[in-house]
Write an enzyme that holds these catalytic residues in place. Structure first.
Site, PDB file in Angstrom:
ATOM      1  N   GLY A 114     100.093  24.141  24.856  1.00 10.25           N
ATOM      2  CA  GLY A 114     100.230  25.053  25.995  1.00 10.25           C
ATOM      3  C   GLY A 114     101.609  24.966  26.619  1.00 10.25           C
ATOM      4  O   GLY A 114     102.530  24.374  26.043  1.00 10.25           O
ATOM      5  N   GLY A 116     102.848  23.245  29.068  1.00 10.32           N
ATOM      6  CA  GLY A 116     103.353  21.893  29.306  1.00 10.32           C
ATOM      7  C   GLY A 116     103.918  21.290  28.024  1.00 10.32           C
ATOM      8  O   GLY A 116     105.022  20.733  28.011  1.00 10.32           O
ATOM      9  N   THR A 117     103.157  21.433  26.949  1.00 10.77           N
ATOM     10  CA  THR A 117     103.590  20.872  25.659  1.00 10.77           C
ATOM     11  C   THR A 117     104.842  21.593  25.162  1.00 10.77           C
ATOM     12  O   THR A 117     105.761  20.962  24.618  1.00 10.77           O
ATOM     13  CB  THR A 117     102.451  21.003  24.619  1.00 10.77           C
ATOM     14  OG1 THR A 117     101.260  20.451  25.184  1.00 10.77           O
ATOM     15  CG2 THR A 117     102.775  20.272  23.341  1.00 10.77           C
ATOM     16  N   ASP A 140      93.068  29.733  28.338  1.00  9.75           N
ATOM     17  CA  ASP A 140      93.323  30.467  29.581  1.00  9.75           C
ATOM     18  C   ASP A 140      94.144  31.741  29.378  1.00  9.75           C
ATOM     19  O   ASP A 140      94.222  32.578  30.271  1.00  9.75           O
ATOM     20  CB  ASP A 140      94.055  29.570  30.583  1.00  9.75           C
ATOM     21  CG  ASP A 140      93.194  28.410  31.032  1.00  9.75           C
ATOM     22  OD1 ASP A 140      91.963  28.506  30.899  1.00  9.75           O
ATOM     23  OD2 ASP A 140      93.746  27.405  31.503  1.00  9.75           O
ATOM     24  N   MET A 182      86.538  28.840  33.434  1.00  8.96           N
ATOM     25  CA  MET A 182      87.832  28.164  33.543  1.00  8.96           C
ATOM     26  C   MET A 182      88.941  29.142  33.927  1.00  8.96           C
ATOM     27  O   MET A 182      88.824  30.347  33.740  1.00  8.96           O
ATOM     28  CB  MET A 182      88.165  27.436  32.245  1.00  8.96           C
ATOM     29  CG  MET A 182      87.465  26.094  32.146  1.00  8.96           C
ATOM     30  SD  MET A 182      87.971  25.185  30.688  1.00  8.96           S
ATOM     31  CE  MET A 182      87.263  23.573  31.067  1.00  8.96           C
ATOM     32  N   GLY A 183      90.018  28.582  34.414  1.00  8.88           N
ATOM     33  CA  GLY A 183      91.153  29.388  34.859  1.00  8.88           C
ATOM     34  C   GLY A 183      91.568  28.934  36.238  1.00  8.88           C
ATOM     35  O   GLY A 183      91.045  29.417  37.239  1.00  8.88           O
ATOM     36  N   ARG A 267      72.279  30.970  42.815  1.00  5.74           N
ATOM     37  CA  ARG A 267      72.289  29.863  41.856  1.00  5.74           C
ATOM     38  C   ARG A 267      73.691  29.833  41.225  1.00  5.74           C
ATOM     39  O   ARG A 267      74.260  30.887  40.931  1.00  5.74           O
ATOM     40  CB  ARG A 267      71.259  30.059  40.749  1.00  5.74           C
ATOM     41  CG  ARG A 267      69.829  29.925  41.206  1.00  5.74           C
ATOM     42  CD  ARG A 267      69.473  28.476  41.552  1.00  5.74           C
ATOM     43  NE  ARG A 267      68.057  28.327  41.865  1.00  5.74           N
ATOM     44  CZ  ARG A 267      67.516  28.491  43.064  1.00  5.74           C
ATOM     45  NH1 ARG A 267      68.280  28.844  44.091  1.00  5.74           N
ATOM     46  NH2 ARG A 267      66.227  28.321  43.262  1.00  5.74           N
ATOM     47  N   LEU A 274      82.190  23.850  27.898  1.00  7.11           N
ATOM     48  CA  LEU A 274      81.502  24.626  26.856  1.00  7.11           C
ATOM     49  C   LEU A 274      82.414  25.744  26.361  1.00  7.11           C
ATOM     50  O   LEU A 274      82.317  26.177  25.218  1.00  7.11           O
ATOM     51  CB  LEU A 274      80.214  25.240  27.407  1.00  7.11           C
ATOM     52  CG  LEU A 274      79.056  24.284  27.658  1.00  7.11           C
ATOM     53  CD1 LEU A 274      77.926  24.998  28.363  1.00  7.11           C
ATOM     54  CD2 LEU A 274      78.585  23.695  26.333  1.00  7.11           C
ATOM     55  N   ARG A 276      85.556  25.533  25.861  1.00 10.46           N
ATOM     56  CA  ARG A 276      86.595  25.026  24.948  1.00 10.46           C
ATOM     57  C   ARG A 276      86.004  24.470  23.659  1.00 10.46           C
ATOM     58  O   ARG A 276      86.702  24.347  22.663  1.00 10.46           O
ATOM     59  CB  ARG A 276      87.400  23.916  25.646  1.00 10.46           C
ATOM     60  CG  ARG A 276      88.276  24.407  26.756  1.00 10.46           C
ATOM     61  CD  ARG A 276      89.631  23.745  26.790  1.00 10.46           C
ATOM     62  NE  ARG A 276      89.628  22.333  26.601  1.00 10.46           N
ATOM     63  CZ  ARG A 276      90.079  21.444  27.510  1.00 10.46           C
ATOM     64  NH1 ARG A 276      90.530  21.873  28.675  1.00 10.46           N
ATOM     65  NH2 ARG A 276      90.090  20.167  27.243  1.00 10.46           N
TER      66      ARG A 276
HETATM   67  O1  F6P Z   1      94.210  24.715  30.453  1.00 11.80           O
HETATM   68  C1  F6P Z   1      92.959  24.911  29.931  1.00 11.80           C
HETATM   69  C2  F6P Z   1      91.890  24.409  30.832  1.00 11.80           C
HETATM   70  O2  F6P Z   1      90.767  24.739  30.128  1.00 11.80           O
HETATM   71  C3  F6P Z   1      91.816  24.943  32.283  1.00 11.80           C
HETATM   72  O3  F6P Z   1      91.273  26.206  32.419  1.00 11.80           O
HETATM   73  C4  F6P Z   1      90.982  23.886  32.935  1.00 11.80           C
HETATM   74  O4  F6P Z   1      91.196  23.871  34.312  1.00 11.80           O
HETATM   75  C5  F6P Z   1      91.508  22.656  32.283  1.00 11.80           C
HETATM   76  O5  F6P Z   1      91.913  23.018  31.001  1.00 11.80           O
HETATM   77  C6  F6P Z   1      90.552  21.521  32.218  1.00 11.80           C
HETATM   78  O6  F6P Z   1      91.181  20.472  31.576  1.00 11.80           O
HETATM   79  P1  F6P Z   1      90.591  19.028  31.303  1.00 11.80           P
HETATM   80  O7  F6P Z   1      90.205  19.012  29.859  1.00 11.80           O
HETATM   81  O8  F6P Z   1      91.692  18.110  31.579  1.00 11.80           O
HETATM   82  O9  F6P Z   1      89.388  18.842  32.173  1.00 11.80           O
END
Ligand code: F6P
Length: 359
Positions: A114, A116-117, A140, A182-183, A267, A274, A276
């Site tokens: 990503g 950062g890398t 993301d 996520m996001g 709820r 899940l 990822r």
């Molecule tokens: O950057 C991808 C991501 O899936 C984000 O959406 C999420 O906030 C984060 O990684 C969660 O990362 P970790 O695996 O460190 O909990």
């Protein structure tokens, strides 16, 4: 002629399709061009650990990988060689890393990761002359300089299926169901999954919300006999009002804000990792394969210092420096925002805020 030898690694959070990139690089570089490929385990750490954790990436080692989730090389988001956490504090181990890469006889690295890398990769090249080709990755979909990243569509698929399932139970119980996806900074998964899964409301990090807007939507639906409501909440979404009480989690915060204003039964489902996990869906397998092939092509043409990317339907490349820019947030003028609004999805924009026209 000397056999070409390159390294490959995966860094940052994983994404479905990482293995498909590795497979494509090895199939093309080793299988077709006769190069040698060495994999570093857990991002750059494979070069820095003692003993080193490096492995020859042979064709047999990459069999059966296309559909497999995760990354066979392992990954980490705690391995910045420029700020490496040791027992004695943070140390710059980048020179050590560059020396290890040279000692291994590698011409350069394919760095799959990503923003950062990619930032680390660009710095490694700039400050230590380590040649690098980047492959962008994140579920993301928020890396600048590429229209889409692999893994995104697989995450959207998981979130959409979750919405489909929540839909039936929401309808049975006349409930307001909130799905947190996520996001943290960009709401692409929320936006696409929300549209694909027929959400009534979507809360994005880019658009601080007024809970009253979502309440209006719930009441308007009730008035039409639709007694349930589906809301997708990106994990970085937040109320515009700083005085609105915060709960643990974005969806929980919104659920509590709704319950303070209208008589609703809510709820919350947090989809978390899940999104990822698991294998890539076909479109991500295809994109990952094309990215891997392009990375090898760039190296064959000695185009180090570039990152592969998708532009429309075409695979292209951009200077790594561009890729290492700030995250690509959902542009509120994006056609998907217009499409969401056109089908009646409430985005909750707080009145009087800069994005009011879009709410
Ligand atoms: O950057 C991808 C991501 O899936 C984000 O959406 C999420 O906030 C984060 O990684 C969660 O990362 P970790 O695996 O460190 O909990």
């Amino acid at each position: 002629m000397k056999r070409r030898k390159i390294g490959i690694l995966t860094g940052g959070g994983d994404a479905p399709g990482l293995n498909a990139v590795i497979r494509a690089v090895v199939k093309y570089a080793v299988g077709q061009l006769g190069w040698e490929v060495i994999g570093s385990e857990d991002a750059f750490n494979g070069f820095l650990d003692d003993p080193q954790r490096l492995r020859p990436m042979t064709l047999p080692s990459c069999q059966g990988l296309l559909h497999r989730g995760g990354t066979i090389l392992g990954t980490t988001n705690h391995g910045d060689p420029f700020a490496f956490a040791t027992r004695d504090g943070i140390r710059d181990r980048s020179a050590e890393l560059a020396a290890a890469i040279r000692r291994e006889g590698l011409e350069g690295l394919v760095v799959i990761g990503g923003d950062g890398t990619q930032r680390i990769a660009a710095r490694l090249m700039r400050e230590h002359g380590v040649p690098v080709v980047g492959v962008p990755k994140t579920i993301d979909n928020d890396i600048a300089a590429t229209d889409f990243t692999f893994g995104f569509w697989s995450a959207v698929e998981v979130a959409t299926e979750a919405l489909d399932r929540l839909h039936t139970t929401a309808e049975s119980h006349d409930r307001v169901m909130l799905l947190e996806v996520m996001g943290r900074t960009a709401g692409w998964i929320a936006l696409y999954a929300g549209v694909a899964g027929g959400a009534d409301c979507i809360a994005l990090p880019e658009l601080p919300y007024d809970p009253a807007r979502f309440c209006d939507k719930i009441l308007e639906r009730r008035a039409r006999g639709r007694l349930f409501t589906l809301i997708v909440v990106a994990e970085g979404a937040a109320p515009a009002d700083p005085d609105e009480p915060r709960e643990r989690g974005a969806a929980a915060t919104l659920a509590a804000a709704l319950a303070r204003r209208v008589d609703v039964e809510t709820r919350v489902t947090v989809l978390g990792h899940l999104q990822r996990g698991g294998g890539p869906i076909p479109i991500d397998r295809v994109l990952a394969t094309r990215f891997g092939v392009k990375a090898v092509e760039l190296i064959a043409d000695d185009r180090w210092g570039e990152m592969v990317c998708l532009r429309g339907q075409d695979i292209d490349a951009v200077p790594l420096s561009q890729a290492a820019g700030p995250p690509r947030e959902v542009d509120l003028a994006h056609p998907m925002i217009a499409a969401a609004r056109a089908v009646g999805i409430e985005l909750g924009a707080a009145r009087g805020r800069r994005h009011v026209a879009l709410g």
